[in-house]
Design a protein around this motif. Sequence first.
Motif, mmCIF file in Angstrom:
data_model
loop_
_atom_site.group_PDB
_atom_site.id
_atom_site.type_symbol
_atom_site.label_atom_id
_atom_site.label_comp_id
_atom_site.label_asym_id
_atom_site.label_seq_id
_atom_site.Cartn_x
_atom_site.Cartn_y
_atom_site.Cartn_z
ATOM 1 N N SER A 200 -63.681 25.282 83.726
ATOM 2 C CA SER A 200 -63.827 24.337 84.830
ATOM 3 C C SER A 200 -65.176 24.554 85.495
ATOM 4 N N THR A 201 -65.578 23.593 86.311
ATOM 5 C CA THR A 201 -66.829 23.708 87.051
ATOM 6 C C THR A 201 -66.532 23.624 88.543
ATOM 7 N N LYS A 202 -67.509 23.991 89.359
ATOM 8 C CA LYS A 202 -67.320 23.993 90.809
ATOM 9 C C LYS A 202 -67.012 22.599 91.339
ATOM 10 N N GLY A 203 -67.535 21.571 90.669
ATOM 11 C CA GLY A 203 -67.296 20.203 91.099
ATOM 12 C C GLY A 203 -66.050 19.583 90.508
ATOM 13 N N GLY A 204 -65.161 20.394 89.940
ATOM 14 C CA GLY A 204 -63.921 19.870 89.378
ATOM 15 C C GLY A 204 -64.050 19.358 87.960
ATOM 16 N N GLY A 205 -65.124 19.699 87.281
ATOM 17 C CA GLY A 205 -65.310 19.247 85.904
ATOM 18 C C GLY A 205 -64.451 20.015 84.922
ATOM 19 N N SER A 206 -64.437 19.563 83.679
ATOM 20 C CA SER A 206 -63.612 20.183 82.652
ATOM 21 C C SER A 206 -64.343 20.137 81.315
ATOM 22 N N ALA A 207 -63.694 20.680 80.292
ATOM 23 C CA ALA A 207 -64.313 20.763 78.969
ATOM 24 C C ALA A 207 -63.396 20.150 77.919
#
Length: 537
Positions: A200-207
């Motif tokens: 996950s990323t700090k901005g709510g992203g995903s993979a």
Amino acid sequence: MSFTSFVSYMRVSKIIDDNISKTLNLVAENQALKINNTMIRIEDEVDAIASYIYNQVEDPEYLKDSTARAELLSRTENFFVSYIQSYDEIVSNYVYIVPEYLNGDVDGYYYMRTSAGTMEDIPITDFFYHDSDNVNSSGWYYVIPEDQQSARWISPYYDPSLDLYVTTYEVPVYIDDVLICMVGINMDFDYLMQSIATISTKGGGSAYLASEDWKVHYHLEEGDHNTYIEAIPNINKPSFDIMLRDSSDQELIRFDQNGVDSVMSFVTLRNGMKLIISEGYKNAYRARTDTLVFVTILSMIIGLGFVSLSIINSQIMSKPIKELTKVAKKIGNGDFDVDIPDSNITEFQILADTLKTSTGQLKRYTKSMENRIYIDDLTHVKNKAAYTIAVDDIQHHIDTEPNYCFGVAMFDLNYLKNINDKYGHEAGDIAIKTCSTIICKIYEHSPVFRVGGDEFVVILTGNDYENRDELEEKFFIELKNNQKSSVHFYEAVSIAYGMAVYDKSIDSNYMHVFSRADFEMYKCKNKDHLEVGTAPR
């Protein structure tokens, strides 16, 4: 907006944009490094077995003798199976003597992992009782092109014998242009998908993963095992130049993800698939929007102040106006520690007080923004964004200073999933913070970065670099002391550790050093899990 404010906004905006791009790409590169390390281990093992068979076979007719064939298979079997036993991501392995070579007969061996975790020998004649027109019934063998001459990774496919999606690394063994056998390992594709689902990323992203040709995207559907969404990507303006590259490098690709304006970075894995990190465009660039709003408001305050003062006698006001103009320019250029002079003129004193208040607020806001960008919320050590900048700085030293020295220490908290499952995520957070506290206590003179959910990196320079071996001993002593004094299980943390130092004779960039440290950490983690009878995850 004044010119100086506009310039300030543009400078801050560029810093934020560069940070967003570097952060997403660094997440992709770090995760790809771990996945590729697993794939490299698989490739090395299959290549070793294939090379051994090739070196033992004297001529194409040698293995047609059943006795010679049995002896060779026996010599490779125990070694091959014992190696993969400890790696849960490997679900089966095989050496398959091709029927065409044996005039229609089938020989070799095939081992499949059972629900108990052991490797079970499946009679290969039973396993290959199949309909050759049905690709799924024969799995990896019939998805191989007939003219394959070299090793390759096979795209994910469903294997009915395992009831799993797998991706296969296979090496054909040729003797004098005669195909003798296939050697391969099947890797659990679900293991790969579950690992990627945790990113996950700090901005709510995903993979997620995409096929080599970008036509199929793989997502876990609501966290289920072996259930994937496969879709054609909907990219607004596809750049074929970018799609043909191995990674997005320092760029971000803007695209439409199910109707949501998004950005992505990607890295190509060893099996040709693309590891993609995506995040909503608005979330990614929220910091820049907040900066624009704040700078605009501040500019309006300053502008209104100067408009008001312009109606006052310019001769009387010329000196304080010049002083406040200089102050405003310095503030616009990012100098928030500027000395704002007091005035005996009421209007100027009001403006000076307003500037002091606004500057203090801007300074606090800037500090808060830096914390949001560069400080990890949970542990209060530096985060991935700060790590990206540190890596660039280290690379600059490597490129410009022939005698530069540094080391990389990698840490990974063991059993976090077990803690979360048994005690809850609050206990997991306590374990992560305990891990961070121990690392910071030992490496108090070096920057500590949290680069993943349970992963930390310390960049060693100066005295910490010179005393790295002593600090390593102190780290393990502190770890034992913590385990003895802890009241709760989740406070008695277990931490895998690995370290590597920069060697200019073999390292051309920082990632080479990081990769060795990560590999040493993985060996430490694997050893710990083998001792307690669990599998590293």
